[in-house]
Design a protein around this motif. Structure first.
Motif, PDB file in Angstrom:
ATOM      1  N   UNK A  11       0.826  -1.202   0.000  1.00 45.25           N
ATOM      2  CA  UNK A  11       0.000   0.000   0.000  1.00 45.25           C
ATOM      3  C   UNK A  11       0.867   1.263   0.000  1.00 45.25           C
ATOM      4  N   UNK A  12       1.867   1.303   0.863  1.00 41.27           N
ATOM      5  CA  UNK A  12       2.736   2.473   0.953  1.00 41.27           C
ATOM      6  C   UNK A  12       3.508   2.686  -0.342  1.00 41.27           C
ATOM      7  N   UNK A  13       4.169   1.652  -0.829  1.00 38.67           N
ATOM      8  CA  UNK A  13       4.983   1.811  -2.026  1.00 38.67           C
ATOM      9  C   UNK A  13       4.117   1.999  -3.269  1.00 38.67           C
ATOM     10  N   UNK A  14       2.941   1.426  -3.304  1.00 35.21           N
ATOM     11  CA  UNK A  14       2.021   1.659  -4.414  1.00 35.21           C
ATOM     12  C   UNK A  14       1.546   3.101  -4.446  1.00 35.21           C
ATOM     13  N   UNK A  17       4.504   5.265  -5.529  1.00 30.76           N
ATOM     14  CA  UNK A  17       4.682   5.149  -6.972  1.00 30.76           C
ATOM     15  C   UNK A  17       3.630   5.967  -7.713  1.00 30.76           C
ATOM     16  N   UNK A  18       2.391   5.912  -7.266  1.00 33.20           N
ATOM     17  CA  UNK A  18       1.319   6.671  -7.906  1.00 33.20           C
ATOM     18  C   UNK A  18       1.533   8.166  -7.813  1.00 33.20           C
ATOM     19  N   UNK A  19       1.963   8.645  -6.652  1.00 35.33           N
ATOM     20  CA  UNK A  19       2.207  10.081  -6.472  1.00 35.33           C
ATOM     21  C   UNK A  19       3.362  10.542  -7.359  1.00 35.33           C
ATOM     22  N   UNK A  20       4.437   9.757  -7.400  1.00 40.23           N
ATOM     23  CA  UNK A  20       5.567  10.136  -8.246  1.00 40.23           C
ATOM     24  C   UNK A  20       5.181  10.141  -9.725  1.00 40.23           C
ATOM     25  N   UNK A  46       9.307   7.487 -16.277  1.00 37.55           N
ATOM     26  CA  UNK A  46       8.668   6.277 -15.781  1.00 37.55           C
ATOM     27  C   UNK A  46       9.718   5.265 -15.336  1.00 37.55           C
ATOM     28  N   UNK A  47      10.744   5.075 -16.140  1.00 40.61           N
ATOM     29  CA  UNK A  47      11.841   4.179 -15.763  1.00 40.61           C
ATOM     30  C   UNK A  47      12.549   4.642 -14.505  1.00 40.61           C
ATOM     31  N   UNK A  48      12.744   5.935 -14.384  1.00 34.93           N
ATOM     32  CA  UNK A  48      13.416   6.485 -13.209  1.00 34.93           C
ATOM     33  C   UNK A  48      12.571   6.295 -11.953  1.00 34.93           C
ATOM     34  N   UNK A  49      11.275   6.520 -12.056  1.00 33.14           N
ATOM     35  CA  UNK A  49      10.378   6.352 -10.912  1.00 33.14           C
ATOM     36  C   UNK A  49      10.345   4.885 -10.473  1.00 33.14           C
ATOM     37  N   UNK A  50      10.259   3.973 -11.431  1.00 31.90           N
ATOM     38  CA  UNK A  50      10.255   2.546 -11.093  1.00 31.90           C
ATOM     39  C   UNK A  50      11.571   2.135 -10.440  1.00 31.90           C
ATOM     40  N   UNK A  51      12.679   2.663 -10.933  1.00 25.85           N
ATOM     41  CA  UNK A  51      13.980   2.368 -10.343  1.00 25.85           C
ATOM     42  C   UNK A  51      14.076   2.906  -8.913  1.00 25.85           C
ATOM     43  N   UNK A  52      13.604   4.122  -8.692  1.00 30.99           N
ATOM     44  CA  UNK A  52      13.653   4.710  -7.353  1.00 30.99           C
ATOM     45  C   UNK A  52      12.830   3.900  -6.358  1.00 30.99           C
TER      46      UNK A  52
END
Length: 65
Positions: A11-14, A17-20, A46-52
């Motif tokens: 929930x937290x990481x989802x 991810x959504x906010x970013x 998108x790639x950068x956000x997923x990596x972070x």
């Protein structure tokens, strides 16, 4: 029965991810000077956000151990 907890909080990481993704998308598509390269910058972001987020999950799992 023993319930097995997940090693990280979906929930937290989802939500993170959504906010970013929301911030990235609104920032890229608000700029008119990018022209046709908006898709490129969106995919790069998108790639950068997923990596972070993946790195934060990995760090959280290391700290938890």
């Amino acid at each position: 029965m023993e319930s097995k907890q997940s090693p990280f909080n979906y929930l937290y990481f989802g939500f993170f991810l959504g906010v970013l993704l929301l911030l990235t998308t609104s920032s890229i598509y608000a700029r008119e000077s990018l022209g046709g390269s908006q898709l490129f910058f969106f995919l790069y972001a998108l790639g950068q956000v997923l990596l972070e987020v993946a790195l934060l999950i990995a760090v959280g799992l290391i700290i938890q151990r």
